[in-house]
Design an enzyme around this catalytic site. Structure first.
Site, PDB file in Angstrom:
ATOM      1  N   SER A  91       0.817  -1.211   0.000  1.00 53.78           N
ATOM      2  CA  SER A  91       0.000   0.000   0.000  1.00 53.78           C
ATOM      3  C   SER A  91       0.854   1.265   0.000  1.00 53.78           C
ATOM      4  O   SER A  91       2.027   1.253   0.369  1.00 53.78           O
ATOM      5  CB  SER A  91      -0.923  -0.003   1.219  1.00 53.78           C
ATOM      6  OG  SER A  91      -1.604  -1.226   1.314  1.00 53.78           O
ATOM      7  N   GLN A  92       0.221   2.363  -0.391  1.00 50.57           N
ATOM      8  CA  GLN A  92       0.874   3.677  -0.400  1.00 50.57           C
ATOM      9  C   GLN A  92       1.200   4.077   1.052  1.00 50.57           C
ATOM     10  O   GLN A  92       0.343   3.939   1.932  1.00 50.57           O
ATOM     11  CB  GLN A  92      -0.118   4.659  -1.011  1.00 50.57           C
ATOM     12  CG  GLN A  92       0.367   6.069  -1.128  1.00 50.57           C
ATOM     13  CD  GLN A  92      -0.789   7.017  -1.462  1.00 50.57           C
ATOM     14  OE1 GLN A  92      -1.961   6.666  -1.309  1.00 50.57           O
ATOM     15  NE2 GLN A  92      -0.446   8.193  -1.912  1.00 50.57           N
TER      16      GLN A  92
END
Ligand code: SAH
Length: 209
Positions: free
Chosen positions: A60-61
């Site tokens: 994920s970011q």
């Protein structure tokens, strides 16, 4: 890649956007995201985006992970289950926040790499299994916190059951193209649900209903 890249990632993507708190910022500075991405992507490890980790999945970011950890209000000593552990990045952050992480990942090949990734960070002994996280991990329940790292139409009932009273669950809830980061609080007599920011996660794949 250097400590400077990690510092700039935390400064520009998390602190300057006013996401999280000092405790979370410190934890991010203690985990090299490069240890959780594929060799060919190491040069992008501190970028402002999710990255492929193979098998159609992504790490994920960073800003989104920071927001999830912040909404979950992680405290020292809490038992925290992550459903969809992918690369193990969020498990490492939980460990640095001094929580007791438990991870479930559906894809065997990814799950098998998690230990290797964590050991590059000097982290050992995190409880982890390969399987369908929709059903949670009854054996170790109840959990103080549950973080679902994959998109779901509906928060899985077994996860709500395995959350302590007073516990918090964070999940991206919605359809395939967009979800809302959703915070569920389990109180003695009711469940409170709050919809936060829009987000895009890979889907939770399950036979659970
Ligand atoms: N926090 C991870 C996010 C990985 S993406 C990281 O930063 O690396 C979400 C992960 O959820 C994927 O690896 C996917 O395989 C996994 N997943 C999807 N459905 C699942 C399920 N039912 N049970 C467990 N893991 C699941």
């Amino acid at each position: 890649m250097s400590k400077d890249d990690l510092f700039l990632m935390v400064q520009n993507q998390i602190i300057s956007r006013k996401i999280g708190d000092e405790k979370i910022h410190r934890a991010f500075l203690e985990v090299e995201r490069a240890n959780f991405v594929r060799d060919e992507d190491k040069k992008f490890a501190y970028g402002d985006s999710p990255l492929s980790i193979g098998f159609g999945q992504t790490i994920s970011q960073p800003a989104m992970v920071a927001e999830m950890l912040y909404e979950a209000k992680i405290e020292e000593g809490q038992k925290v289950l992550e459903v969809g552990s992918g690369s193990g990045y969020l498990l490492a952050l939980l460990y640095r926040l001094k929580a007791i992480p438990y991870g479930i990942e559906r894809i065997k090949e990814l799950g098998e790499k998690i230990d290797e990734n964590l050991s590059k960070e000097g982290i050992k002994g995190i409880k982890f299994k390969i399987g369908d996280g929709y059903y949670g991990w009854k054996e170790y329940s109840p959990f103080d916190r549950i973080i679902v790292s994959a998109a779901t139409f509906k928060i899985p009932e077994p996860l709500i059951d395995q959350l302590k009273i007073g516990g918090i669950l964070v999940a991206p809830v919605g359809g395939e193209s967009v979800q809302y980061l959703t915070v569920l609080k389990k109180e003695t007599d009711k469940i409170k649900i709050e919809k936060k920011t829009p987000c895009v996660f890979v889907p939770l794949i399950t036979d659970g209903k």
